[in-house]
Design an enzyme around this catalytic site. Structure first.
Site, PDB file in Angstrom:
ATOM      1  N   SER A 146       0.857  -1.181   0.000  1.00 25.25           N
ATOM      2  CA  SER A 146       0.000   0.000   0.000  1.00 25.25           C
ATOM      3  C   SER A 146       0.891   1.227   0.000  1.00 25.25           C
ATOM      4  O   SER A 146       1.996   1.202   0.562  1.00 25.25           O
ATOM      5  CB  SER A 146      -0.883   0.022   1.254  1.00 25.25           C
ATOM      6  N   TYR A 162      -0.971  -1.164  10.517  1.00 20.08           N
ATOM      7  CA  TYR A 162      -1.226  -1.446   9.092  1.00 20.08           C
ATOM      8  C   TYR A 162      -0.113  -0.876   8.226  1.00 20.08           C
ATOM      9  O   TYR A 162       0.424  -1.553   7.343  1.00 20.08           O
ATOM     10  CB  TYR A 162      -2.578  -0.856   8.679  1.00 20.08           C
TER      11      TYR A 162
END
Length: 271
Positions: A146, A162
Site C-alpha cells: 500500500s 497497518y
C-alpha cells in the site's frame, strides 16, 4: 497486452474471492490462465467459483493458517497439473481489532494486524518458493502492499500497525527477489492507494474523505480507485513479459504519492 498473455499459466490468488483479488482472477482467466482463488468466507468462495467458471477453483480457507497456501498450491497441481505463480492480496485493516495511532494501538491490535497482513503473506510466499524449488523451475510472486507503507496520510488513515505491515511487505519482497533471482524466482509488489473494496467501506462512505481523495488521487477527475485499475499491472507481473523484472514496487495510486491532498477551501462570504 494481448489476451493470451497468461496462456498455459496455473496461478494461485490468496485473497481472490472478493475485491482486488477477484478482479485479478477475472483478468487472469481472460488472458488464458487457470486460477485457484482463496478466501476465508465460504459464501464468497462459492460466489467466486460461480462467477469465474471452469477455469477456476475456489477454496474457502484462512490465509493466516500456514496450511492454506500449501493446500491452494496442491490444488493447482492436482487440478491444472502445474503451478506458475502466486498473487497474495489477502489482508486488511486492523482498525476493528485495535489498530490506530500509536498512543491508541493495543497489543492485540498490533499482533492481529501483523498476522493478517504480514504473517499470512510470509506463509504464502514460503509455500510458493518451496514449490518452485521442488519443481526446479522459476516462478512469479506478486505481493500487495500500500502507498501507506511510505506515503502516510495521518488525518484520515492513522492506522500505524497497518502502515508498518505494508512497509514490511516491500522489504520482505525485495529480500526474496534478491535471494532467489539466480533460480529465476521473481518477486514484485503492487502498492495501491485508496481502492473501493470491502476493506475500504468506511472511507468510501465518508464524504469528507472522498473530498480529500479528489485532490490526493487527482488522476481521472480525482476518484477512488477501482479493483480493475490494478488488473493490467497484475497480469504483467504474472506473465512472461516481466521475466526480466524483480524486486520492483509499482504504485497504482491515481497520483497519491505526488499530491498534497488538500480539502477544498470554502469560498469567502460576500460582505
Amino acid at each position: 497486452m494481448d489476451h493470451g498473455a497468461l496462456n498455459g499459466k496455473s496461478l494461485v490468488i490468496i485473497g481472490g474471492t472478493t475485491g482486488i483479488g477477484l478482479s485479478a482472477a477475472r483478468a487472469f482467466i481472460k488472458n488464458g490462465a487457470r486460477v485457484i482463488v482463496v478466501g476465508r468466507d465460504p459464501e464468497n468462495a462459492r460466489a467466486a467459483q460461480k462467477s469465474l467458471g471452469k477455469s477456476s477453483f475456489a477454496l474457502a480457507s484462512d490465509a493466516t493458517d500456514p496450511i492454506t497456501a500449501i493446500k491452494a498450491i496442491e490444488l493447482a497441481l492436482g487440478k491444472f497439473r502445474a503451478f506458475h505463480g502466486l498473487y497474495h492480496v489477502a489482508g486488511g485493516s486492523g482498525r476493528s481489532m485495535g489498530d490506530g495511532p500509536l498512543h491508541e494501538l493495543t497489543d492485540n491490535g498490533w499482533r492481529a494486524t501483523i498476522d493478517l497482513n504480514l504473517t499470512s503473506l510470509m506463509f504464502s510466499n514460503r509455500a510458493a518458493v518451496r514449490q518452485f524449488r521442488s519443481q526446479r523451475t522459476g516462478g512469479a510472486i506478486l505481493n500487495m502492499s500500500s502507498v501507506l507503507g511510505w506515503s502516510p496520510s495521518p488525518k484520515y488513515f492513522g492506522t500505524h500497525a497497518y502502515a508498518a505491515t505494508k512497509a514490511a511487505v516491500i522489504g520482505f519482497s525485495k529480500s526474496i527477489a534478491a535471494y532467489y533471482a539466480p533460480q529465476n524466482i521473481r518477486c514484485n509488489v503492487i502498492a495501491p492507494a485508496l481502492v473501493e473494496t470491502p476493506m475500504s467501506r468506511r472511507a468510501a462512505a465518508d464524504r469528507e474523505i472522498l473530498s480529500f481523495i479528489k485532490s490526493k488521487q487527482p488522476l481521472d477527475d480525482g476518484r477512488i480507485g477501482q479493483p480493475g485499475d490494478l488488473d493490467a499491472a497484475a497480469v504483467y507481473f504474472m506473465s512472461d513479459a516481466s521475466n526480466f523484472a524483480t524486486g520492483q514496487v509499482l504504485a497504482v495510486d491515481g497520483g497519491w504519492c505526488l499530491s498534497e491532498g488538500q480539502l477544498p477551501k470554502s469560498k469567502p462570504r460576500k460582505s
